[in-house]
Design a protein around this motif. Structure first.
Motif, PDB file in Angstrom:
ATOM      1  N   VAL A  68      -1.155   3.072   6.026  1.00 16.42           N
ATOM      2  CA  VAL A  68      -2.536   4.423   5.528  1.00 16.42           C
ATOM      3  C   VAL A  68      -1.079   5.373   5.102  1.00 16.42           C
ATOM      4  CG1 VAL A  68      -3.547   6.409   6.371  1.00 16.42           C
ATOM      5  CG2 VAL A  68      -4.102   4.389   7.979  1.00 16.42           C
ATOM      6  N   LEU A  69      -2.300   5.813   3.649  1.00 15.38           N
ATOM      7  CA  LEU A  69      -1.055   6.135   2.544  1.00 15.38           C
ATOM      8  C   LEU A  69      -2.826   7.369   2.903  1.00 15.38           C
ATOM      9  CD1 LEU A  69      -0.542   4.116  -0.450  1.00 15.38           C
ATOM     10  CD2 LEU A  69       1.116   4.159   1.807  1.00 15.38           C
ATOM     11  N   LEU A  70      -1.704   8.958   2.422  1.00 21.91           N
ATOM     12  CA  LEU A  70      -1.764   9.944   2.590  1.00 21.91           C
ATOM     13  C   LEU A  70      -1.594  10.809   0.635  1.00 21.91           C
ATOM     14  CD1 LEU A  70      -4.266  12.047   3.378  1.00 21.91           C
ATOM     15  CD2 LEU A  70      -1.988  13.337   4.396  1.00 21.91           C
ATOM     16  N   THR A 122       1.807  14.048  -3.935  1.00 22.73           N
ATOM     17  CA  THR A 122       2.744  13.746  -3.303  1.00 22.73           C
ATOM     18  C   THR A 122       1.870  12.211  -2.726  1.00 22.73           C
ATOM     19  OG1 THR A 122       2.424  15.576  -1.439  1.00 22.73           O
ATOM     20  CG2 THR A 122       4.091  15.228  -2.266  1.00 22.73           C
ATOM     21  N   CYS A 123       2.492  11.522  -2.631  1.00 28.10           N
ATOM     22  CA  CYS A 123       1.046   9.621  -1.953  1.00 28.10           C
ATOM     23  C   CYS A 123       2.205   9.696  -0.226  1.00 28.10           C
ATOM     24  CB  CYS A 123       1.459   8.804  -3.028  1.00 28.10           C
ATOM     25  SG  CYS A 123       0.076   7.218  -2.116  1.00 28.10           S
ATOM     26  N   ALA A 124       2.259   9.785   0.694  1.00 31.90           N
ATOM     27  CA  ALA A 124       2.935   9.478   2.012  1.00 31.90           C
ATOM     28  C   ALA A 124       2.313   8.540   2.703  1.00 31.90           C
ATOM     29  CB  ALA A 124       3.235  10.979   2.565  1.00 31.90           C
ATOM     30  N   PRO A 125       3.596   7.450   2.470  1.00 26.10           N
ATOM     31  CA  PRO A 125       2.660   6.598   3.965  1.00 26.10           C
ATOM     32  C   PRO A 125       2.881   7.348   5.160  1.00 26.10           C
ATOM     33  CG  PRO A 125       4.945   5.692   3.320  1.00 26.10           C
ATOM     34  CD  PRO A 125       4.463   6.807   2.083  1.00 26.10           C
ATOM     35  N   LEU A 126       1.794   6.805   5.651  1.00 26.46           N
ATOM     36  CA  LEU A 126       1.581   7.335   7.694  1.00 26.46           C
ATOM     37  C   LEU A 126       1.702   6.349   8.497  1.00 26.46           C
ATOM     38  CD1 LEU A 126      -1.719   9.770   7.247  1.00 26.46           C
ATOM     39  CD2 LEU A 126       0.454  10.423   7.038  1.00 26.46           C
TER      40      LEU A 126
END
Length: 600
Positions: free
Chosen positions: A323-325, A332-336
């Motif tokens: 899941v990426l947010l 920004t694009c952060a992996p969860l």
């Protein structure tokens, strides 16, 4: 640790189902053995459900509640329930702890959209065949039918003022969609429905979203490749916002109508970016962990109600599923989640992209996974659909095959999406065997990549299972073995026995029983079963509503009647495929052992 099939099948994968204004993500996680709901928030993971089978869900806007969609043993008769999120809960909820919303186990009830205090769903309870679109109050249970025009329903998007709903339904042509506008005010009476696009036009209309200037959709109307367009709310005429001359694009409009999340299809991978929804102007690329896949066949991107966040599902050949947010404010694009960590230190195969020459001058897109120590054999993995595509995502069976020395080819034969309208239309109706002929072209190419063509097998599920059986039946001298998973053995009996609500929908792709029965019979592997000489491995779920178990039973009986080796496994708690890890752990090692025996 050894990269064996058991370990690969036990890997945990994640997918994104929904996201809230404060960045909480409703995710699917299969750590328990089937996909269950988990909330990701502030570096915490809270397990929400523990049902017997796989589930999906959406947040109910403005409330700490989740609408849960679930079925029984893969029968696809989905039911809808409500889970109130209580911070005091210490364990995931069982089915008995969910509040029934729409429960009638004899029929299908599929969640389409969520609104404050209401849900929008499709149901075939009126006659068991046609799907109606219904808005239901979660508080009072009051229901209002938006659409009862018959047939299947794909998607629904309700306008911000709740006055109109855009409904996409299958059109007359294969892989085509029609957009219908429904006035949600009951007093408008019989004139409440209006066709925004024509039913007889061969064009896709996907992912509808509302904007002040009209309805934004992904479409290939009068185009070779899908792009993103705004439809005039009076005439349906498209004004193109984002297009590409050589790639299919898919767009998801933010709820406030201001931003488009655009996925560009590039040979089985998708590159996400944000665009201005008014002008189409490119705003930013979204950086992925590695080149991979975002979207279908995993859940498509979802926006938070306030349009700040977007949640993506990501997979690559070396990342099982995460899941990426995306935060559009912080850009920004952060992996969860971090599924690749489970495979740290392992040498996984990365595909190379090829164009395989076909008999008529066309080229077949194909991904090749090459083992470090090839044994000279090959497995062709054919996707289902047929209106789908093979993608560069993680596939445990591919990695397991490569670890055993097989070269794995994953083609996108005629009929596959992602390569334009001409290619996905090339197998429609009486052109069905054109896609089967692509298998022979791929076989002819095998020596070019160091494969012994006498040691090549076919593997496929659903329509891919049909392709396996058709390859063995129509090209008996080419293939050394076949693995058929929930596949079609006769196009005639498949259409006769599939779930009634699916029949007309599938006839537009395969041909009609009323007018094309002779061809359907001619193109069926069962008709040529006497030609099948290669050993066959068959898997099927007993509850499959799409491709009934009888499709497997009749091909197994016929093949065995011809004294051809055939291994057959039926799983009583599965439907169209194997959704439960325990069954996959039982079935797939047997299938791989079958390949090892027959490919040498």
């Amino acid at each position: 640790m050894t990269l064996d099939i058991t370990r690969l099948l036990e890997l945990t994968t994640w997918r994104a189902f929904d996201v809230t204004d404060d960045g909480r993500v409703l995710a699917g996680c299969d750590e328990s053995g089937s996909v269950q709901l988990v909330e990701l928030a502030d570096d915490r993971r809270t397990e929400l459900t523990a049902l017997a089978g796989a589930v999906t869900g959406r947040y109910l806007p403005g409330e700490r509640a989740v609408v849960v969609q679930h079925d029984s043993d893969g029968n696809e008769r989905s039911q809808l329930s409500l889970l109130r999120l209580d911070d005091r809960r210490r364990r995931p909820a069982q089915l008995s702890e969910l509040e029934p919303l729409v429960r009638d186990p004899e029929h299908v009830h599929r969640l389409l959209d969520v609104l404050p205090g209401r849900i929008v769903y499709a149901t075939n309870r009126r006659n068991g065949v046609d799907f109606d679109v219904v808005i239901r109050s979660v508080v009072t249970g009051e229901e209002h039918v938006l659409y009862d025009g018959g047939g299947m329903v794909a998607e629904v998007s309700v306008s911000p003022d709740s006055r109109y709903a855009a409904i996409t339904v299958p059109a007359e042509k294969p892989l085509s969609d029609q957009v219908i506008l429904a006035d949600t005010m009951p007093e408008t009476g019989a004139d409440r429905l209006r066709e925004l696009t024509a039913r007889d036009v061969a064009a896709r209309h996907l992912n509808p979203g509302w904007q002040a200037g009209g309805l934004v959709v992904t479409s290939d109307a009068e185009r070779e490749h899908t792009g993103i367009a705004r439809l005039d709310p009076r005439t349906g005429e498209p004004r193109w916002l984002v297009t590409s001359p050589s790639h299919d694009l898919t767009g998801r409009l933010s709820p406030d109508g201001g931003t488009l999340l655009v996925l560009t299809a590039v040979d089985g991978a998708h590159r996400p970016a944000l665009h201005d929804a008014e002008t189409g102007e490119h705003l930013m690329d979204i950086a992925l962990p590695t080149e991979g896949w975002c979207g279908f066949p995993l859940p498509e991107p979802v926006w938070s109600p306030d349009s700040r966040f977007a949640a993506l599902t990501f997979s690559s050949p070396t990342s099982p599923g995460d899941v990426l947010l995306v935060d559009t404010t912080a850009r920004t694009c952060a992996p969860l989640t971090f599924s690749a960590a489970q495979l740290a230190g392992e040498a996984l195969a990365e595909p190379t992209v090829h164009r395989v020459p076909a008999r008529d001058g066309q080229e077949i897109p194909c991904f090749r996974y090459a083992p470090a120590e090839p044994d000279g054999s090959a497995v062709l993995l054919i996707h289902g659909g047929p209106e789908s595509q093979s993608v560069r995502a993680f596939h445990p069976l591919v990695q397991a095959m490569v670890a055993r020395g097989h070269t794995v080819l994953v083609p996108n034969v005629r009929g596959s999406t992602g390569y334009g309208k001409t290619w996905y239309s090339a197998d429609d109706a009486r052109n069905r065997l054109e896609s089967v002929d692509d298998l022979a072209d791929l076989h002819r190419w095998l020596p070019a990549v160091g494969v012994d063509p006498s040691r090549a097998a076919l593997w496929g599920g659903s329509y891919g299972g049909y392709m396996v059986l058709a390859g063995l039946a129509f090209q008996p001298g080419l293939w050394a073995a076949g693995v058929d998973i929930v596949g079609i053995s006769s196009l005639v009996t498949f259409l006769e026995n599939t779930a009634p609500y699916r029949r007309a929908h599938r006839e537009r792709e395969y041909g009609s029983l009323a007018t094309d029965a002779d061809f359907l019979r001619e193109a069926s592997p069962l008709t040529r079963v006497s030609s099948i000489a290669a050993p066959l491995f068959v898997l099927h779920g007993a509850n499959d509503p799409r491709v009934p178990l009888t499709e497997a039973e009749q091909i197994v009986e016929a093949v065995r009647g011809n004294d051809v080796a055939c291994e057959f496994h039926v799983y009583p708690d599965e439907g169209h495929g194997l959704a439960k890890r325990s069954n996959r752990l039982d079935a797939y090692p047997k299938a791989l052992a079958f390949l090892r025996r027959h490919l040498g």
